[in-house]
Scaffold this motif. Structure first.
Motif, PDB file in Angstrom:
ATOM      1  N   UNK A   1       0.831  -1.199   0.000  1.00 32.69           N
ATOM      2  CA  UNK A   1       0.000   0.000   0.000  1.00 32.69           C
ATOM      3  C   UNK A   1       0.872   1.257   0.000  1.00 32.69           C
ATOM      4  N   UNK A   2       1.901   1.198   0.815  1.00 29.69           N
ATOM      5  CA  UNK A   2       2.825   2.335   0.905  1.00 29.69           C
ATOM      6  C   UNK A   2       3.554   2.548  -0.422  1.00 29.69           C
ATOM      7  N   UNK A   3       3.944   1.471  -0.998  1.00 27.85           N
ATOM      8  CA  UNK A   3       4.663   1.578  -2.272  1.00 27.85           C
ATOM      9  C   UNK A   3       3.790   2.262  -3.313  1.00 27.85           C
ATOM     10  N   UNK A   4       2.539   1.858  -3.319  1.00 24.74           N
ATOM     11  CA  UNK A   4       1.581   2.441  -4.254  1.00 24.74           C
ATOM     12  C   UNK A   4       1.411   3.937  -3.958  1.00 24.74           C
ATOM     13  N   UNK A   5       1.306   4.232  -2.667  1.00 26.29           N
ATOM     14  CA  UNK A   5       1.144   5.636  -2.275  1.00 26.29           C
ATOM     15  C   UNK A   5       2.359   6.460  -2.699  1.00 26.29           C
ATOM     16  N   UNK A   6       3.544   5.916  -2.483  1.00 28.65           N
ATOM     17  CA  UNK A   6       4.769   6.666  -2.837  1.00 28.65           C
ATOM     18  C   UNK A   6       4.784   6.952  -4.340  1.00 28.65           C
TER      19      UNK A   6
ATOM     20  N   UNK B   1       5.048  10.536  -5.844  1.00 31.62           N
ATOM     21  CA  UNK B   1       6.154  10.946  -6.707  1.00 31.62           C
ATOM     22  C   UNK B   1       5.625  11.599  -7.982  1.00 31.62           C
ATOM     23  N   UNK B   2       4.613  10.976  -8.559  1.00 31.50           N
ATOM     24  CA  UNK B   2       4.044  11.568  -9.776  1.00 31.50           C
ATOM     25  C   UNK B   2       3.568  12.998  -9.511  1.00 31.50           C
TER      26      UNK B   2
ATOM     27  N   UNK C   1       4.415  18.896  -9.662  1.00 34.22           N
ATOM     28  CA  UNK C   1       4.428  20.188  -8.957  1.00 34.22           C
ATOM     29  C   UNK C   1       5.830  20.789  -8.860  1.00 34.22           C
ATOM     30  N   UNK C   2       6.800  20.195  -9.504  1.00 39.63           N
ATOM     31  CA  UNK C   2       8.166  20.741  -9.521  1.00 39.63           C
ATOM     32  C   UNK C   2       8.629  20.927 -10.962  1.00 39.63           C
ATOM     33  N   UNK C   3       7.950  21.805 -11.674  1.00 40.12           N
ATOM     34  CA  UNK C   3       8.251  21.957 -13.107  1.00 40.12           C
ATOM     35  C   UNK C   3       9.666  22.457 -13.358  1.00 40.12           C
TER      36      UNK C   3
ATOM     37  N   UNK D   1       9.895   9.664 -17.159  1.00 37.82           N
ATOM     38  CA  UNK D   1       8.632   9.922 -17.855  1.00 37.82           C
ATOM     39  C   UNK D   1       8.199  11.376 -17.697  1.00 37.82           C
ATOM     40  N   UNK D   2       8.673  11.987 -16.596  1.00 37.29           N
ATOM     41  CA  UNK D   2       8.333  13.395 -16.364  1.00 37.29           C
ATOM     42  C   UNK D   2       9.340  14.327 -17.027  1.00 37.29           C
ATOM     43  N   UNK D   3      10.265  13.752 -17.797  1.00 37.93           N
ATOM     44  CA  UNK D   3      11.224  14.574 -18.528  1.00 37.93           C
ATOM     45  C   UNK D   3      12.356  15.102 -17.664  1.00 37.93           C
TER      46      UNK D   3
END
Lengths: 728, 728
Positions: free
Chosen positions: A190-195, A199-200, A205-207, A305-307
């Motif tokens: 569950x935690x892994x999924x949350x992380x 992260x995404x 939010x950190x362009x 994936x976020x460049x």
């Protein structure tokens, strides 16, 4: 991906700070910075992140969302601890299991079943106490049917409620009432999924972030603290903080056997890296590594994936990523950053395999005190003195293996109070950029043979050994020596020493992983080395090389080394071979005396065969330096080592001599003055001479063609030349 | 039996010499001699033996009849040797087995079957090479199918063709062409029968002999020599020279298993007394002892039947007689003589159980050089200086346990060239006779508890340990301390420490028999000591007490001692307990500094529990003296020891303190000045104060009633008092 990213060119990462925009810009120019970073406790303002520089953003996923962590105490990170060993005075004994540990740092695991995951051990007999003979309640384990006067200890699970880095930074900077952050375990589904979701969102939010600076991934190297906040245990390589009840169960499933708590507790030694690793501990490392490779790969993919680029801070929570293991490459990091105070730490990062941006975060960290709690950026501190000292160690190692970037970390507002420091960094960065430019990151010309450092860890703990910090010894000296160095394990040589090696080194105290312990009783190990030396190879042993009592010998390769150690079992055997100094020995040519300083050296060493040549001995007659011919090759023994110009040269000579190539030492790339060193780069046609001392030095150098030349250098200075001998 | 025999009264044995009758008589008067002796190399003329003095005649049965010995080479004494360990470079290797040994001393046994009695060992693997893979011929063992690069050694039998004492005396005195005497083995039936006949005849032909001074019985302690006549190995307690093919076969019959040659060779360590003895070696000692008791009893009976007394020289060929084993008493000796250079050697003889005349043969021996080959009775020597030094050590031990006789040995014609020496012996003998007279051989008043010295040998090696010779350390200091001391083994305490002990001592380097090695992993051992201390007993550890890695601890009784040793495996475990010196500690009261000289002391010692009190540490912060409360008792740790007044007092304090009776130390029989000591004898109502220093001393003494008194003593002097405090 941002166009502005310009790694691998000799860059500098500046720890910026909101509210200091002008200062940051000014310093960026002075120091040649091309990237800004935040640190734990600082943030970058938007105004800074939009200045067109690369932006590094630190991210520690396991403590990034404290709300989640607080809501999921069962997913907080765990570890095994042992209770203070306690002597039974009665048949029933109560043990306050957390007594020796910080209650700020740890909470006893009352979630998972103690009977399943804990054990009570009779340390006197080694027996595990039957579960029926003990209970746990309210912090106390009550043991029944104790053998009176035997010693008992409980190996138990805790949750770490104050994450180590948070705790260190908090305490060091007096953060007072600031919350104690915990760390969460990504092994929990569950935690892994949350992380992953977190992260995404973070990436979104950190362009302005170009580099996600993972500090680091999941599991911290252990720093165990007592109630007085004193460090009880610390191992930069320790696999203790990656534990959980779930991990134990998964380990059993994967490896086919169950770990005992004591496989991790290791009778209280915690599998320190100084211990010869057990099969169980190696399996545990591999098991954790496998998990981390998978999880880190997923995280890096999200970053890509976020460049953006992903760079690993090779410290703090680096456990499991193991940069020297092959699977590390599968993670896909774009770079790796190591903290760096000396040459050994340069090499620990610079030698990591793979096409990565390699960066060093130098010391002093911009905190008020350093890791030894000595003042740096506060009254009583002298950051220039510190920085200069570190740079002398770092520079010479960089000439052997260069990194693509350097930088600092911490609070810029502290550093800018020291204008001399600001100025010294102008000098330091200039010198670093010159190295980048003149070497072009092409290889230095080293001796024409490889040097292997043999121990129980091998490549995985490359540059992991040293006697002290920050001032190192043997490995620090080696980090800047003109040799290609590889760290190898006993497994690497059981079938024979690979051909490319000219000299094998083995150093460390008897019984440690570094010396090798019981590995030396393996006939394949001693036979491989003997055959290698007999064929012309060199074997250089320092401190207690090849040490393990077997077959009437303590140093197993006494016949190669020519010396043996008396440690109390054979005083009745008289040491009849003379310990006269061999006059005019090659190793002694730069020594001021026949009793050179070799630090806290091993004692009661005596020559054990007639062919041994004694180079030096201490004031009690114990041999400190010796050599011995063995077939076509040679053994060399040094009873100790301490860092210094004389000792550096001694080690250099010892390696050339062991290789049987002492005549080649001065033929090319040699600098006569032991305070100076030289490094040549054939691909760019340039060379550098450095003076690592605090005095001006004159030296006669020999270049790559064998031409000699006198060079004068100011204190701490360096000078570049082209191959024609012109100053650059 | 001769009427003139007057032992147990404080006698002196004078080494007489034919041709010096007048000198002998004169010296006998000056020195108060009541007996004359011959020595190896001297004879007594009939004129001397008829002067009415007791006559001691040395007799070494195993070399007394060289003709017989020469006619029976198969009965010459044997031993196992090992060939120089040799690294296999090919599958076939030739080993010159006698290469490292003196060919004057040894001849390879070509009589008994090599395949049966020898073995070729692969020292790398420990494997025994099959007999089919090796042959012996002409001094060479050829080994086939060697594992390349493994180390091999041959354990083989030799005959000792030059008996050790004969060899030593011959070489030391430059006897040139004099024949090399061999020793014969009384285990051989025919030889034993011959010796018996020889002895009867000898007794018949020595009518003036009162005491047969056996020097000694059959088997010499080993002194193994190399081709340069250098000593390769020497162990005063070693059971190597009592070997023969026949003994091996008999051992098997008696003990039910066969010894391997390596059971004696012990991987080359030769079962040095510093090694923790194996079961096989202990069985071998017992087996030899059983034989010797039987044979020596027969010899003594012959002596007694001839109306003479038998006295054993407790040196040279003493092996097997074992004065501290109960069966020794069955032999029936009338006395025992030990060579004596210091207090430890006084006690080694004086503490032997049984109703025996005990005699010490002092040093210097009347040879030109001493055992260290330093000049004594020749140019460069100073026999008075030597004698005085020894006497200072000997005298204080004698005040604790007195012997009945003293004497000297060697060539009187050498000694009489030194009139000062003759004169000094007048002083020495006078002082000795005074001790005899004023003590009346009654017990000294010691502390009201026993002190046990615990090691792997126990009583059998009482006073057998010391760090160096002639100047000793711990045991030398103890030999004159006001305590009843017993040497005890681990077997003596596995069931609990006997009640009479107040303090148990354990000292020695880790892994040695003295410290105890693996014995410390026996739960019964550690439990016994813990229970003993908990109940109020004291445990005093020196050097590496209780040392054997087990259950996460190196010093097993860390909880009693309060300290632990860091030796490389737990540097990651931080040593957080402070090492502040405990102010005003009882142990420190007579120390000049908090870093007293303790010789080559053990290092990296740290406090491991909070209750530890640090008394001293070295310049690197390693603890050198510490104490710890444990239940009602105490542990005390000393990292080293060297002989000196300050250290003597420290040890004395340590024992009183460990016993929890430090307040009693000064109540009776105490001398305030550490250079002086006091000893009181309630049965005679007298006491003595001695000054062992080379300077005059003033001291305040406390007598047995607690009265104090100032006493002044010249350098090296002593003064007797009666219990009323009057000088005698």
């Amino acid at each position: 991906m941002s166009e502005k990213i310009h790694a691998k060119k000799g860059g500098f990462t500046l720890p910026a700070q909101a509210g200091l925009d002008e200062v940051v810009l000014d310093l960026a120019k002075r120091w040649g910075a091309d990237a800004f970073r935040d640190s734990d406790g600082t943030v970058l303002s938007e105004s800074i992140t939009e200045l067109g520089y690369d932006i590094y953003s630190t991210l520690c996923l396991i403590r990034a969302d404290q709300e989640w962590n607080n809501e999921h105490p069962e997913d907080n990170q765990q570890k095994y601890l042992f209770s203070t060993p306690q002597t039974a005075r009665e048949a029933v004994m109560e043990i306050d299991i957390l007594e020796r540990y910080s209650k700020e740092q740890y909470r006893i695991d009352e979630i998972n079943d103690a009977a399943t995951y804990w054990e009570v051990v009779n340390r006197t007999t080694g027996a595990i106490v039957p579960v029926s003979d003990w209970d746990y309640a309210d912090g106390i384990v009550t043991v029944r049917n104790c053998e009176k006067w035997n010693v008992y200890s409980v190996n138990f699970l805790v949750y770490q409620i104050w994450e180590t880095t948070s705790m260190y930074n908090h305490i060091t900077n007096d953060w007072g009432d600031a919350p104690h952050q915990s760390g969460i375990d990504p092994r929990k589904a569950e935690t892994r999924e949350h992380i992953a979701k977190f992260l995404d969102k973070w990436l979104e939010t950190h362009p302005n972030t170009d580099w996600v600076r993972f500090t680091s991934m999941a599991y911290q190297f252990p720093i165990i603290t007592n109630p007085k906040r004193e460090t009880l245990y610390q191992d930069w390589y320790g696999y203790l903080d990656c534990m959980s009840a779930q991990a134990l169960d998964e380990f059993e499933e994967k490896k086919g056997y169950r770990l005992r708590p004591n496989d991790l507790i290791d009778d209280g030694y915690f599998n320190s890296t100084d211990r010869v690793p057990t099969r169980a501990y190696l399996d545990w490392i591999e098991f954790t590594h496998e998990f981390m490779v998978g999880w880190a790969r997923d995280c890096v993919k999200q970053v890509h994936d976020a460049g953006k680029k992903a760079i690993l801070f090779y410290c703090d929570h680096w456990i499991g990523t193991e940069p020297y293991k092959p699977a590390f490459q599968e993670i896909g990091y774009d770079g790796i950053i190591g903290p760096c105070i000396n040459g050994r730490e340069v090499r620990r990062v610079a030698d990591v395999p793979g096409d990565l941006v390699k960066e060093l975060r130098f010391y002093p960290y911009f905190f008020e005190v350093d890791l030894l709690n000595e003042p740096t950026f506060k009254e009583g501190g002298d950051p220039v003195r510190d920085c200069k000292k570190y740079w002398m160690w770092i520079r010479r190692a960089m000439l052997r293996k260069l990194v693509h970037r350097i930088g600092y970390g911490g609070y810029l507002d502290l550093a800018i109070k020291y204008p001399d420091f600001i100025k010294y960094l102008e000098y330091q960065t200039r010198e670093y950029y010159a190295i980048c430019e003149h070497t072009g990151f092409t290889p230095v010309q080293n001796a024409p043979f490889k040097v292997g450092i043999l121990n129980a860890w091998g490549r995985d703990r490359s540059w992991g050994f040293d006697q002290s910090w920050p001032l190192g010894g043997i490995t620090e000296s080696l980090s800047g020596q003109p040799f290609d160095i590889e760290w190898i394990s006993f497994d690497d040589i059981r079938g024979g020493v690979p051909e490319e090696f000219g000299v094998i080194l083995n150093f460390g105290l008897a019984g440690t992983s570094w010396s090798g312990g019981e590995n030396w009783t393996d006939p394949r190990v001693v036979s491989s080395i003997r055959e290698f030396v007999d064929n012309g190879g060199g074997f250089l042993g320092l401190l207690d090389p090849t040490a393990h009592e077997n077959g009437g010998a303590f140093y197993q390769l006494w016949d190669v080394l020519g010396v043996q150690k008396e440690y109390g079992l054979s005083n009745d055997t008289k040491k009849v071979l003379p310990t006269d100094i061999s006059e005019g020995h090659f190793l002694a040519e730069d020594l001021a005396s026949t009793d050179p300083k070799l630090g806290k050296h091993v004692q009661t060493i005596y020559p054990c065969i007639e062919s041994t040549q004694i180079v030096a001995k201490d004031d009690e007659g114990s041999v400190t330096i010796a050599t011995n011919d063995f077939g076509k090759g040679r053994g060399v023994y040094l009873a100790g080592f301490e860092l210094g110009a004389e000792q550096n040269r001694l080690l250099q000579r010892a390696i050339w001599y062991a290789a049987g190539r002492e005549e080649d030492m001065k033929k090319t790339w040699f600098s006569s003055n032991i305070e100076t060193e030289i490094a040549g780069y054939p691909e760019t046609g340039k060379y550098i001479v450095i003076n690592s001392s605090n005095e001006p030095q004159t030296t006669t150098i020999t270049d790559g063609q064998g031409n000699t030349k006198t060079v004068e250098l100011d204190a701490n200075a360096s000078q570049w030349f082209d191959f024609a001998g012109n100053k650059i």
